[in-house]
Write a protein that holds these residues in place. Structure first.
Motif, mmCIF file in Angstrom:
data_model
loop_
_atom_site.group_PDB
_atom_site.id
_atom_site.type_symbol
_atom_site.label_atom_id
_atom_site.label_comp_id
_atom_site.label_asym_id
_atom_site.label_seq_id
_atom_site.Cartn_x
_atom_site.Cartn_y
_atom_site.Cartn_z
ATOM 1 N N ARG A 20 0.798 -1.233 0.000
ATOM 2 C CA ARG A 20 0.000 0.000 0.000
ATOM 3 C C ARG A 20 0.823 1.272 0.000
ATOM 4 N NH1 ARG A 20 -4.984 -0.248 4.207
ATOM 5 N NH2 ARG A 20 -3.443 -1.123 5.616
ATOM 6 N N VAL A 21 1.984 1.238 0.655
ATOM 7 C CA VAL A 21 2.753 2.473 0.816
ATOM 8 C C VAL A 21 4.242 2.149 0.919
ATOM 9 C CG1 VAL A 21 2.494 2.474 3.358
ATOM 10 C CG2 VAL A 21 2.949 4.614 2.168
ATOM 11 N N VAL A 24 5.859 7.224 4.115
ATOM 12 C CA VAL A 24 4.779 8.142 4.486
ATOM 13 C C VAL A 24 5.280 9.569 4.283
ATOM 14 C CG1 VAL A 24 3.232 8.905 6.318
ATOM 15 C CG2 VAL A 24 3.853 6.486 6.140
ATOM 16 N N ARG A 26 2.812 11.897 3.141
ATOM 17 C CA ARG A 26 1.560 12.650 3.294
ATOM 18 C C ARG A 26 0.682 11.899 4.285
ATOM 19 N NH1 ARG A 26 1.324 11.456 -2.162
ATOM 20 N NH2 ARG A 26 -0.661 10.433 -1.758
ATOM 21 N N ASP A 28 -2.349 10.971 4.063
ATOM 22 C CA ASP A 28 -3.183 9.919 3.482
ATOM 23 C C ASP A 28 -2.396 8.638 3.191
ATOM 24 O OD1 ASP A 28 -1.750 10.798 1.253
ATOM 25 O OD2 ASP A 28 -3.505 10.985 -0.042
ATOM 26 N N GLN A 29 -1.094 8.658 3.452
ATOM 27 C CA GLN A 29 -0.263 7.467 3.306
ATOM 28 C C GLN A 29 -0.009 6.777 4.649
ATOM 29 O OE1 GLN A 29 3.013 9.538 1.394
ATOM 30 N NE2 GLN A 29 2.437 8.705 -0.598
ATOM 31 N N TYR A 31 -1.038 4.377 7.286
ATOM 32 C CA TYR A 31 -1.895 3.217 7.547
ATOM 33 C C TYR A 31 -1.441 2.584 8.859
ATOM 34 C CZ TYR A 31 -3.179 3.697 2.630
ATOM 35 O OH TYR A 31 -3.614 4.181 1.421
#
Length: 174
Positions: A20-21, A24, A26, A28-29, A31
């Motif tokens: 998913r990422v 990080v 931002r 919205d990244q 999790y």
């Protein structure tokens, strides 16, 4: 004196280098791993403080501005607080890896500075991380250390995730 839990961020609280990422950069990244809020709530019941101590070389490398990092941390604190999990302060090293600064883990300056500021007894406190640099920083500062992952010969304990580690830490501290 007070007791604290010092948490690394990436790989302990939130995903990094996953499908998913990657990193990080931002809000919205961000999790969160399952059980993170519950683990922090457990810490809140037993410890005076919960801190996040993180290397964030992406600032020094130009992947994000320091203001973006501060916004990510503010959003992280707010999101966790909505679940009843309180983090008192986030400190970070914004410098590039291998920059030679004194704040980047495995150096213990970030932990030691927080300990002085909040009158924390490091001997009754814990550093939780997912890399050797986290464990070494905790050892240098004088905390007990918990590794999140498969194994680390330097750590006092090893658990696969923060929630399982939290149960051990709370039991060990009381």
């Amino acid at each position: 004196m007070n007791k604290a839990v010092f948490l690394d961020r990436d790989g302990v609280i939130n995903e990094v280098l996953t499908d998913r990422v990657k990193f990080v950069n931002r809000s919205d990244q961000m999790y969160f791993f399952p059980g993170v809020a519950e683990a922090i709530r457990l810490f809140n019941q037993t410890f005076d403080y919960v801190f996040v101590v993180t290397n964030q070389g992406g600032v020094g490398l130009g992947f994000m501005k320091e203001a973006q990092l501060q916004a990510i941390h503010s959003d992280m604190i707010t999101s966790l607080q909505k679940e009843g999990a309180l983090i008192q302060e986030v400190v970070y090293c914004p410098h590039k890896p291998k920059s030679g600064c004194t704040c980047r883990k495995p150096n213990s300056k970030l932990i030691e500075d927080l300990a002085r500021k909040y009158d924390v007894d490091v001997k009754s406190s814990y550093m939780v991380g997912d890399t050797d640099t986290d464990i070494i920083a905790g050892k240098k500062a004088g905390t007990k250390t918990v590794f999140i992952g498969k194994s680390d010969p330097l750590a006092d304990a090893v658990y696969p995730d923060l929630l399982q580690a939290a149960h051990w830490i709370v039991d060990d501290a009381t």
